[in-house]
Design an enzyme around this catalytic site. Structure first.
Site, PDB file in Angstrom:
ATOM      1  N   ARG A 183      81.172  64.368  24.171  1.00 28.23           N
ATOM      2  CA  ARG A 183      82.355  65.087  23.667  1.00 28.23           C
ATOM      3  C   ARG A 183      83.298  64.089  23.026  1.00 28.23           C
ATOM      4  O   ARG A 183      84.329  63.731  23.596  1.00 28.23           O
ATOM      5  CB  ARG A 183      83.113  65.766  24.830  1.00 28.23           C
ATOM      6  N   GLU A 213      74.060  52.825  41.122  1.00 27.32           N
ATOM      7  CA  GLU A 213      74.999  53.498  42.016  1.00 27.32           C
ATOM      8  C   GLU A 213      74.950  52.874  43.411  1.00 27.32           C
ATOM      9  O   GLU A 213      74.034  52.116  43.738  1.00 27.32           O
ATOM     10  CB  GLU A 213      74.671  54.991  42.145  1.00 27.32           C
ATOM     11  N   LYS A 260      67.780  65.259  36.749  1.00 22.11           N
ATOM     12  CA  LYS A 260      68.164  64.383  37.845  1.00 22.11           C
ATOM     13  C   LYS A 260      67.317  64.565  39.090  1.00 22.11           C
ATOM     14  O   LYS A 260      67.212  63.652  39.900  1.00 22.11           O
ATOM     15  CB  LYS A 260      69.624  64.673  38.240  1.00 22.11           C
ATOM     16  N   HIS A 289      82.633  54.638  33.156  1.00 20.33           N
ATOM     17  CA  HIS A 289      81.405  55.397  32.899  1.00 20.33           C
ATOM     18  C   HIS A 289      81.755  56.779  32.360  1.00 20.33           C
ATOM     19  O   HIS A 289      81.185  57.235  31.359  1.00 20.33           O
ATOM     20  CB  HIS A 289      80.589  55.512  34.188  1.00 20.33           C
ATOM     21  N   ASP A 316      76.363  63.840  44.420  1.00 24.95           N
ATOM     22  CA  ASP A 316      76.584  62.699  43.537  1.00 24.95           C
ATOM     23  C   ASP A 316      77.930  62.836  42.838  1.00 24.95           C
ATOM     24  O   ASP A 316      78.249  63.895  42.294  1.00 24.95           O
ATOM     25  CB  ASP A 316      75.447  62.620  42.504  1.00 24.95           C
TER      26      ASP A 316
END
Ligand code: MN
Length: 448
Positions: A150, A209, A261, A141, A134
């Site tokens: 962050r 996606e 995931k 994004h 992936d």
């Protein structure tokens, strides 16, 4: 890269009437592959045409295909077909167009032995996906999510030089329609320094996606050049890369995504071939003038001019209450695949650049497709995020999505169905669609 040819002509008409309706996803110019079964048909390769499926196995048995496809057409996955060189893929497409075109001498025969309604079949995984990687190719994004995790340093310095990716989990990829169970896991502590809890994920999310399924593979130790990358791409499918955000935040450092995931990813049953997409190729993403040029192995004229794909993507949400009230799914997001900073050719080239062998049926995920505007954000983590705060996880200061039932969502609730659609449309060519990629969230199974 596939050239435009007679199979892309706007003027083609099929004897399968439903394929000529203006709003169909599957006109004769598309011809996406799937694998399906019915009580009467063992698992077979099919081709979408209007609201029907052309059974490729039955076509082979009826002597309608060249001997080159005798074996590949009889398989119950696409893998063998995917491994054929592009020139042969093209021959098969041209033959299918011939068989399905108005005036085909084979129409009666096909209608009686090789045509099945899409409403009466079970769709299976279109291929064995041996490996799934992936990527993270949308700069919007990456910037949005980077700002949450962050705030001081949203986009890491490597982002504009290298297509960032990680090795995903192939075993838990399921086909559209398969329910997806909310995972249980270690959740981010409520306060810094506190112990994590182990509970059902509370910040359950989808990721919009596109999956690129590999065609011809490459040998271990050999790499694929950027100019050759397209010939290793078989086709594209819609991909929902479900995410457990609270598990993800706690586990992802220092080695990256893991259990947040790997519990499930959903793909559409339909694979739209690279050849069908030829009319919709476009230039790669326009980088800012001050952005670095990609290193030579990731750059080519052809990739710059045609590496992009003008593909529109949509996300819909349907809650159980909406379903009970007979309401239509609500549109959450409308995005464009042209927003990706890296092309699939660059991702595939980079993936093989260390000699890693890609095999027919392997899948490369694009990463969440998000655009610049709020209504083009490809996951709820971004969609409900207000974007002006320092630390958006877990959960606070989000504007929920409001639904026609009065329900509100910051993340997904049990019973929610997430539906993706995709289509390509230009004035010169027939619109083609990707079908549906759908999954419903099941409640977690508690285990301690
Ligand atoms: Mn993803």
């Amino acid at each position: 890269m596939y050239a435009l040819n007679a199979t892309h002509s706007r003027d083609l008409v099929s004897w399968v009437e439903s394929a000529n309706q203006p709003d169909t996803d599957f006109p004769i110019q598309n011809l996406p592959y799937c694998v399906f079964q019915t009580p009467d048909n063992p698992a077979s390769i099919g081709i979408g045409i209007g609201d029907q499926i052309l059974n490729l196995r039955a076509c082979g048995e009826a002597g309608l295909l060249s001997p080159d496809f005798a074996s590949a057409s009889q398989q119950s996955t696409l893998n063998q077909l995917m491994a054929l060189p592009p020139a042969q893929q093209s021959q098969l497409r041209a033959r299918i167009v011939e068989l399905l075109s108005e005036g085909s001498p084979e129409a009666d025969k096909i209608a009686s032995v090789a045509l099945v309604s899409q409403t009466n079949v079970d769709f299976l995984m279109p291929c064995n996906i041996g490996d799934y990687s992936d990527f993270y190719a949308s700069v919007y994004h990456a910037t949005n999510v980077g700002s949450m995790f962050r705030p001081d340093n949203p986009l890491l310095p490597n982002y504009k030089h290298i297509p960032i990716g990680y090795h995903g989990r192939a075993s838990s990829i399921v086909v559209s329609g398969t329910p997806v169970r909310r995972p249980v896991g270690q959740l981010t502590p409520a306060e810094p320094g506190a112990a994590p809890t182990r509970d059902a994920c509370k910040l359950f999310d989808y990721e919009l996606e596109v999956g690129c399924l590999v065609g011809q593979g490459n040998q271990l130790g050999e790499s694929v050049s950027i100019d050759d990358a397209e010939s290793h791409m078989f086709g594209l499918t819609l991909l929902n890369d479900w995410s457990a955000r609270d598990i993800q935040k706690w586990e992802y450092q220092p080695l990256g995504p893991f259990l947040a995931k790997s519990f499930a990813s959903t793909i559409s049953p339909w694979v739209v071939t690279m050849e069908a997409l030829a009319p919709f190729r476009c230039p790669e993403f326009q980088r800012d003038a001050e952005d670095p040029r990609p290193l030579d192995y990731l750059a080519s004229d052809s990739n710059s001019q045609f590496g992009g794909i003008d593909l529109q993507l949509e996300v819909f949400l349907l809650t159980e209450q909406m379903q009970q009230q007979g309401l239509e799914p609500q549109l959450l997001t409308r995005g464009s695949f042209t927003n990706l900073y890296w092309t699939f050719a660059q991702m595939l080239t980079h993936h093989s650049s260390n000699g890693c062998n890609l095999r027919p049926g392997d899948m490369l995920g694009s990463g969440t497709v998000s655009g610049l505007t709020r209504d083009s954000r490809g996951c709820m983590l971004e969609l409900t995020w207000d974007g002006d705060q320092q630390n958006a996880l877990p959960g606070s200061q989000r504007t929920p999505i409001e639904l026609p039932t009065g329900e509100k969502r910051k993340f997904l609730a049990d019973g929610d169905s997430v539906i993706f659609r995709g289509f390509c449309e230009t004035s010169d060519h027939r619109r083609i669609g990707f079908g549906i990629c759908m999954g419903q969230v099941l409640p977690a199974t508690q285990s301690t």
